[in-house]
Design an enzyme around this catalytic site. Structure first.
Site, PDB file in Angstrom:
ATOM      1  CE  LYS A 247      63.672  40.628  26.811  1.00  0.00           C
ATOM      2  NZ  LYS A 247      64.038  40.977  25.454  1.00  0.00           N
TER       3      LYS A 247
ATOM      4  CG  PHE B 119      35.855  41.971  47.285  1.00  0.00           C
ATOM      5  CD1 PHE B 119      35.901  43.067  48.166  1.00  0.00           C
ATOM      6  CD2 PHE B 119      35.222  41.835  46.032  1.00  0.00           C
ATOM      7  CE1 PHE B 119      35.066  43.992  47.906  1.00  0.00           C
ATOM      8  CE2 PHE B 119      34.254  42.977  45.724  1.00  0.00           C
ATOM      9  CZ  PHE B 119      34.189  44.133  47.021  1.00  0.00           C
TER      10      PHE B 119
ATOM     11  CE  LYS C 237      42.697  34.977  52.891  1.00  0.00           C
ATOM     12  NZ  LYS C 237      43.467  35.562  51.906  1.00  0.00           N
TER      13      LYS C 237
ATOM     14  CE  LYS D 153      39.736  32.240  49.060  1.00  0.00           C
ATOM     15  NZ  LYS D 153      39.620  32.654  47.581  1.00  0.00           N
TER      16      LYS D 153
ATOM     17  CG  ASN E  87      45.129  39.565  39.121  1.00  0.00           C
ATOM     18  OD1 ASN E  87      44.405  40.454  38.864  1.00  0.00           O
ATOM     19  ND2 ASN E  87      45.887  39.625  40.360  1.00  0.00           N
TER      20      ASN E  87
ATOM     21  CG  ASP F  78      46.929  33.896  46.434  1.00  0.00           C
ATOM     22  OD1 ASP F  78      46.792  34.544  47.335  1.00  0.00           O
ATOM     23  OD2 ASP F  78      46.076  33.205  45.801  1.00  0.00           O
TER      24      ASP F  78
END
Ligand code: PMT
Length: 395
Positions: free
Chosen positions: A283, A318, A336, A332, A204, A273
Site C-alpha cells: 500500500k 460501443f 476499429k 471509432k 469507471n 484506456d
C-alpha cells in the site's frame, strides 16, 4: 402468449392493471388471480375491466364453475407471472403450500413461472426469503430482480417492483422467437479495474447493466453466450457462460482466447484506456507528501485487435461520448473496423452509465443510422440484436 398473472399482497399491486394493459398491447391474453391480501391493494373489478375476464380471488368457486378454474387455467396458460411476489407467496411457492386460489393454481400450473419479488429491503435480505428465492431459481423459476430506489415505506434500497415496461420486455423476451439459435456470441460488460497498489485502483462508472441485458436477451433468443465481465454487483443471467476479469489486460486475454469460437462479438464493456506503469506491491503510504504522480501507459485496444483479425467476427462496438457523439462514434467505427457502433451520450445522466434506461444511436459501416428511443436496457438490447440479425441475414 397466454399468461396467468398472479398478484400477491403488496403496495406494488396497484401496478397490476397497467401491467395487464401493457401485456395485452404486447399481444398477450391475460387472466388474473389475486390473493385475498392483494385484493386489499387493488380492486378485482378494475382488473376484470382491463383484462376483459373474471378475476379469481376466492379459492372456492366464486366464478360458479365448481372450483376447478385452476385446472382449466393450467390447461390453457403458457406462463404464470407473479408480480408483485410478496415474501409470503415466495415461501408458499418454495414449499408447495396451496391455501388460496393463486397458490393452488401455482401447484397445478404446467408452463413456465416468472416471479417478481417486491418488498422492503430488510425483508428481501432475510435469510428465509433469500433461501426461498434460491429454491425457486434452482427449480427453473425465472426471477425478475427487484429494482433499487425509494420504497413505499420511505426506505431506500432494493425491493421495488421493476417498472411495467421492464416486466413486459422480460415476458416478450421469454416468448421471443429463438432467432439466434446456433449463434455463438461473445459479450463484454462492466468496468475494468487498473491496480495502483493492493488496495487502490482506477476504474469507471459502468455498472454492467447494458452488457448483461444483451447477454440475457441473446441467451433467451437461443444464442450460446460467453459473457466476459469486469466487477459488477449484477446476477449472471441464467444459461450464460461467464468469465470474470478485473483489468483491461485480463479482458484482452480472455476475449482473444475465446474469439475463434464466436461469430459475433459485442463490446459493451467500458475498458480503461490507460493503466499504471507500475503497480506497487505494498500500500502506497501518504507520508508527508502533498502530491503523488502516477505514470500511466496505454492498455491493449481489444476492439482494434479484433478488427485486425482475419477472418473477423461480426463486431458491435460501443462508444461512450460526451460531445460530438455521432462524429466521434463514426471515427471509432471506421478506425476499429467494427460493423456497428452503438453511441451513448454519456453527458445525459438519465441514460448510459449506471442507469436503468438507455437511448442510443447505432451507426453502420454503410453510413446508415438507427436511433433507439429511451427505453429499459433490455429493450435496447433486443433492438441491437435485431439490427445484428438483419445485417447477418443480409451478409
Ligand atoms: O455498464 P452500464 O452502466 O450499463 O453503462 C453502459 C455503457 C455506457 C458502459 C456502455 O453502453 C458503453 O458505452 N460502453 C463502452 C464504453 C467505452 O469504453 O467507450 P469507449 O468510447 O471508451 O470505447 C469504444 C469501444 O472500444 C468500446 O466498445 C470499448 O469496449 C472498446 N475498447 C476500449 C478501450 C480498450 N482498451 N479496448 C476496447 O476494446
Amino acid at each position: 402468449m397466454k399468461i396467468v398473472l398472479g398478484v400477491s399482497g403488496g403496495i406494488a399491486a396497484y401496478k397490476a392493471p397497467e401491467l395487464v394493459r401493457r401485456l395485452q398491447d404486447a399481444g398477450a391474453e391475460v387472466r388474473v388471480i389475486l390473493t385475498p391480501n392483494a385484493a386489499r391493494f387493488v380492486s378485482p373489478l378494475s382488473l376484470a375491466a382491463v383484462s376483459g375476464h373474471g378475476v379469481i380471488v376466492e379459492q372456492w368457486g366464486d366464478s360458479g364453475s365448481g372450483g376447478v378454474d385452476h385446472i382449466e387455467f393450467a390447461r390453457w396458460a403458457d406462463l404464470l407471472l407473479i408480480a408483485p411476489a410478496s415474501a409470503n407467496i415466495l415461501a408458499k411457492l418454495a414449499t408447495g403450500i396451496a391455501d388460496d386460489a393463486l397458490t393452488t393454481y401455482a401447484v397445478a400450473h404446467r408452463g413456465d413461472v416468472m416471479v417478481a419479488p417486491a418488498m422492503n429491503t430488510f425483508m428481501l435480505q432475510h435469510p428465509t426469503v433469500i433461501a426461498n428465492v434460491e429454491t425457486l431459481r434452482a427449480r427453473g423459476v425465472i426471477i425478475l430482480e427487484p429494482d433499487t430506489g425509494l420504497l413505499a415505506c420511505g426506505d431506500e434500497g432494493a425491493g421495488r417492483l421493476p417498472d411495467v415496461p421492464v416486466i413486459v420486455e422480460r415476458v416478450r423476451t421469454h416468448f421471443a422467437a429463438r432467432d439466434l439459435e446456433g449463434r455463438n456470441i461473445l459479450i463484454t460488460a462492466g468496468p475494468t479495474r487498473e491496480a495502483i497498489d493492493p488496495v487502490r485502483y482506477l476504474s469507471n462508472r459502468s455498472s454492467g447493466k447494458m452488457g448483461y441485458a444483451l447477454a440475457e436477451a441473446a441467451v433467451r433468443r437461443g444464442a450460446n453466450v460467453t459473457l466476459v465481465s469486469g466487477p459488477t454487483s449484477l446476477m449472471t443471467p441464467a444459461g450464460v457462460s461467464f468469465e470474470q476479469i478485473s483489468s483491461a489486460s485480463e479482458m484482452y486475454e480472455r476475449v482473444m482466447n475465446a474469439l475463434p469460437q464466436h461469430q459475433i462479438v459485442i463490446k459493451a464493456a467500458a475498458v480503461a484506456d490507460f493503466t499504471p506503469v507500475e503497480v506497487a506491491d505494498r500500500k502506497i503510504k501518504k507520508g508527508d507528501r502533498d502530491e503523488l504522480t502516477l505514470t500511466l501507459k496505454k492498455t491493449p485496444d481489444i476492439l482494434a485487435a479484433i478488427g485486425e483479425r482475419s477472418p473477423k467476427p461480426f463486431v458491435v462496438a460501443f462508444a461512450a461520448e460526451t460531445d460530438s457523439v455521432e462524429a466521434n462514434a463514426k471515427t471509432k467505427l471506421l478506425k476499429k473496423n467494427a460493423d456497428l457502433i452503438v453511441a451513448n451520450d454519456v453527458a445525459d445522466k438519465s441514460i448510459g452509465f449506471d442507469s436503468e434506461q438507455n437511448e442510443v444511436l447505432v451507426l453502420a459501416r454503410d453510413g446508415s443510422t438507427t436511433r433507439l428511443a429511451k427505453a429499459p436496457k433490455l429493450v435496447i438490447a433486443n433492438r441491437i440484436l435485431d439490427l445484428v440479425l438483419a445485417r447477418l441475414g443480409r451478409a
